[in-house]
Write an enzyme that holds these catalytic residues in place. Sequence first.
Site, short mmCIF file in Angstrom:
data_model
loop_
_atom_site.label_atom_id
_atom_site.label_comp_id
_atom_site.label_asym_id
_atom_site.label_seq_id
_atom_site.Cartn_x
_atom_site.Cartn_y
_atom_site.Cartn_z
NE ARG A 117 -7.32 50.76 52.15
CZ ARG A 117 -7.25 51.16 53.19
NH1 ARG A 117 -7.39 52.63 53.30
NH2 ARG A 117 -6.84 51.04 54.27
NE ARG A 151 -3.54 51.16 58.87
CZ ARG A 151 -3.97 50.71 58.18
NH1 ARG A 151 -4.27 49.74 57.64
NH2 ARG A 151 -5.10 51.68 57.47
P1 ADP Z 1 -7.66 55.97 53.69
O1 ADP Z 1 -7.26 56.71 52.66
O2 ADP Z 1 -8.86 57.48 54.48
O3 ADP Z 1 -7.21 55.03 54.39
P2 ADP Z 1 -9.34 55.47 50.78
O4 ADP Z 1 -9.89 57.12 50.66
O5 ADP Z 1 -8.36 54.19 51.12
O6 ADP Z 1 -9.07 55.72 53.01
O7 ADP Z 1 -11.04 54.61 51.95
C1 ADP Z 1 -11.08 53.41 52.41
C2 ADP Z 1 -12.19 52.35 52.07
O8 ADP Z 1 -13.72 53.49 51.73
C3 ADP Z 1 -12.01 52.07 50.34
O9 ADP Z 1 -12.11 51.03 50.09
C4 ADP Z 1 -13.18 53.24 49.45
O10 ADP Z 1 -13.11 53.15 48.39
C5 ADP Z 1 -13.70 53.91 50.82
N1 ADP Z 1 -14.69 54.54 50.72
C6 ADP Z 1 -13.80 55.80 50.50
N2 ADP Z 1 -14.70 57.32 50.82
C7 ADP Z 1 -15.82 56.66 51.20
C8 ADP Z 1 -17.40 57.07 51.41
N3 ADP Z 1 -17.66 58.63 51.90
N4 ADP Z 1 -18.35 55.38 51.77
C9 ADP Z 1 -17.93 54.85 51.34
N5 ADP Z 1 -16.64 54.10 50.83
C10 ADP Z 1 -15.92 55.24 50.60
P1 AMP Z 2 -1.79 55.26 54.88
O1 AMP Z 2 -1.38 54.22 53.50
O2 AMP Z 2 -1.95 56.51 55.28
O3 AMP Z 2 -2.31 54.04 55.91
O4 AMP Z 2 -0.17 54.10 56.04
C1 AMP Z 2 0.29 52.87 56.10
C2 AMP Z 2 1.63 53.32 56.87
O5 AMP Z 2 2.70 53.78 56.86
C3 AMP Z 2 0.64 53.59 58.30
O6 AMP Z 2 0.17 52.43 59.64
C4 AMP Z 2 2.23 54.16 59.13
O7 AMP Z 2 2.86 52.61 58.89
C5 AMP Z 2 2.98 54.60 57.66
N1 AMP Z 2 2.60 56.43 57.52
C6 AMP Z 2 1.76 56.72 56.58
N2 AMP Z 2 1.66 57.62 56.86
C7 AMP Z 2 2.77 58.23 57.97
C8 AMP Z 2 3.28 59.56 58.15
N3 AMP Z 2 2.88 60.90 57.72
N4 AMP Z 2 3.47 59.13 59.39
C9 AMP Z 2 4.59 58.02 59.86
N5 AMP Z 2 4.13 56.40 59.41
C10 AMP Z 2 3.12 56.75 57.98
#
Ligand code: ADP
Ligand code: AMP
Length: 218
Positions: free
Chosen positions: A130, A174
């Site tokens: 990512r 996580r």
């Molecule tokens: P989350 O918000 O659930 O942590 P992200 O939207 O940031 O996940 O996605 C994590 C990574 O996976 C990013 O690099 C994104 O571009 C990629 N990604 C998201 N959905 C898909 C998919 N359906 N297939 C392949 N790669 C994906």
């Molecule tokens: P995310 O971008 O959703 O992967 O979140 C990154 C980090 O932000 C998490 O690992 C937590 O430390 C914090 N965080 C995001 N959303 C929440 C939530 N709803 N409650 C508590 N911590 C959060």
Amino acid sequence: MVPVYVVLLGPPGVGKGTQAEALSNDLGLPHVSSGDIFRTNLQNQTELGKKAQAFMNRGELVPDDLTIAMIQDRLEQPDASKGAILDGFPRTPAQALALEKILDEWGGKILAVPYISAPPNVLIERISGRWTCRAEGHVYHAIYNPPKKPGKCDIDGSELYQREDEKPETVTRRIQVYMEQTTPLIAFYRQRNLLAEIDGTLPIEQVTEQLLKVVKKD
Ligand code: ADP
Ligand code: AMP
């Protein structure tokens, strides 16, 4: 018109942020990501950012009281008056109950809670590839969704970076925290007839199609 909300549920790296952007564009509702708001506060070294930093770097959740107050404040902004796509919030039963209470007060309605899932090996591969944009948190993937120009966001041209919490040991933590603290929300929303299971292993566009079907069902 009552404000309407979509709550995206699923493990870290499954694609919530990616899909929230697509839904936001289609439905004309803002994408509200708790993680993005925390990261902006961290970059700007606000009081909230300083309080959240240690939890985020360890891959733990930020305490509920801070998180709930922050999201309530965000949802009260004028651009969210018609509702929002929630990504990463709620993440604990206490947060889900707080959201319910806030929406009851406002007469707001959750349209659906898509639960997007994928196995841990897929999550790890996605998180390790990512790249996130500095300005607004738009996300790319080195293989599955590369930017047009390497290192630059297609939308706003800002620099792409890898997040502090993307180290393998933090990612494992996580996913574990998600299993312990967030998975109870699956039953919580199933009980309320809001849960819709979505196969997150499919390509990005196919996941979006499934989501739009669920959200536009009525
Ligand atoms: P989350 O918000 O659930 O942590 P992200 O939207 O940031 O996940 O996605 C994590 C990574 O996976 C990013 O690099 C994104 O571009 C990629 N990604 C998201 N959905 C898909 C998919 N359906 N297939 C392949 N790669 C994906
Ligand atoms: P995310 O971008 O959703 O992967 O979140 C990154 C980090 O932000 C998490 O690992 C937590 O430390 C914090 N965080 C995001 N959303 C929440 C939530 N709803 N409650 C508590 N911590 C959060």
